[in-house]
Scaffold this active site. Structure first.
Site, short mmCIF file in Angstrom:
data_model
loop_
_atom_site.label_atom_id
_atom_site.label_comp_id
_atom_site.label_asym_id
_atom_site.label_seq_id
_atom_site.Cartn_x
_atom_site.Cartn_y
_atom_site.Cartn_z
N LYS A 113 31.48 29.43 126.19
CA LYS A 113 30.44 29.69 127.20
C LYS A 113 29.53 28.49 127.41
O LYS A 113 29.01 28.30 128.51
CB LYS A 113 29.65 30.95 126.86
CG LYS A 113 28.76 30.87 125.63
CD LYS A 113 27.31 30.57 125.94
CE LYS A 113 26.42 30.66 124.73
NZ LYS A 113 26.81 30.04 123.49
N GLY A 165 24.69 34.21 121.08
CA GLY A 165 24.97 35.57 120.62
C GLY A 165 23.74 36.33 120.16
O GLY A 165 23.72 37.56 120.19
#
Length: 311
Positions: A211, A12
């Site tokens: 992910k 992120g």
């Protein structure tokens, strides 16, 4: 000479929480990806937790206001997030290549990932998405929409959705062809749009696949030489934030499993990254994974930093 092949999973910190912030951050991300593409064939996966939550919230807000905006199913929100994150990444990578006089091509593939419709994750949502809320805001939202909200690593409350295990990357042959021809490929964005197999064919389901797990599956399917998970720290640590905190330069599968059993890795941060590395290392021939920071990726591949996980 044939280049070695990397699958890079962006954390992120490589993306922003708003389109404007992201467009600036990915310029730095692009430099790292282009640096690595000088010596490796590269496929890139990325998260989408804040982005898909933002899109979903916006669509729900607009639809609930009684306007002409239809309710948007969650899988479609995931596909939208793949598109706009991929657009930002591919544009920044292309600009960076142009600045260096390189003529490599970039492809962004909106990717579907098959999951099991009976995965237990659908009965116990755990994947945080969207913005951080106070406890009071989360309780009010729960009363309003029935969604589940949980406290996330001391930073506030976020909505959680199911996070099923990825089984198959639907567009893997396309990705393989693109990588084999020397293209930088952005794929399994947000873990991929989760789909199940039905009598009528593939069908999207409301969930977010981790992910790192999807990137591990991608690395295995592409027969990559290494899975590289880029996060906010240079090295994995045990006894994190304690007086006896220790950086780990290298660990075997068995050592990593022992650290997991001892509770060294937080479920919401480092644990899924280490588990994804184990999945790739155990199932691949090459059997190497690397966890490091975005800024130190090139140095880590030279063995100067980072944590290597091996058989």
């Amino acid at each position: 000479m044939t280049k070695k092949r990397l699958v890079i999973a962006l954390g992120g910190n490589a993306l922003g929480n708003t389109p404007q912030e992201q467009l600036e951050l990915v310029k730095k991300t692009a430099k790292t990806i282009v640096d690595l593409s000088e010596n490796y064939d590269v496929a890139v996966g990325h998260g989408n937790g804040p982005q898909v939550g933002m899109i979903n919230n916006a669509m729900e807000f607009s639809a609930n206001k009684g306007g002409n905006t239809p309710e948007m199913p969650f899988p479609e929100c995931g596909a939208m997030s793949q598109g706009y994150i991929g657009y930002h990444l591919s544009q920044s990578i292309r600009n960076e290549l142009k600045n260096r006089g390189k003529d490599s091509e970039i492809a962004c593939v909106v990717t579907q990932v098959l999951v099991d419709k009976d995965d237990e994750a659908f009965n116990k949502p755990t994947k945080p998405i969207g913005s951080f809320l106070t406890k009071e805001e989360a309780e009010a939202k729960h009363e309003e929409n029935g969604y589940e909200y949980v406290e996330d690593a001391g930073r506030g409350y976020r909505r959680v959705v199911a996070s099923p295990i990825p089984k198959e990357i639907i567009e893997i042959n396309v990705v393989e062809n693109l990588v084999s021809n020397g293209n930088i490929v952005i794929t399994v964005g947000g873990g991929g749009v989760p789909v199940i197999d039905t009598e009528e064919g593939l069908q999207g389901v409301p969930a977010v696949i981790d992910k790192d797990r999807s990137s591990a599956l991608l690395a295995k399917e592409l027969n990559a030489d290494m899975l590289v998970i880029l996060t906010a720290v240079d090295r994995v640590m045990i006894n994190f934030n304690k007086p006896n905190q220790e950086e780990i330069k290298e660990m075997t599968v068995n050592e990593a499993k022992k650290y997991i059993e001892e509770g060294h890795f937080a479920p919401g941060s480092m644990l899924p990254k280490v588990e994804a590395c184990l999945e790739f290392v155990e199932k691949s021939e090459q059997g190497l994974a690397l966890i490091t920071s975005l800024e130190k990726a090139a140095e880590a591949l030279e063995g100067k930093t980072g944590t290597i996980i091996k058989k």
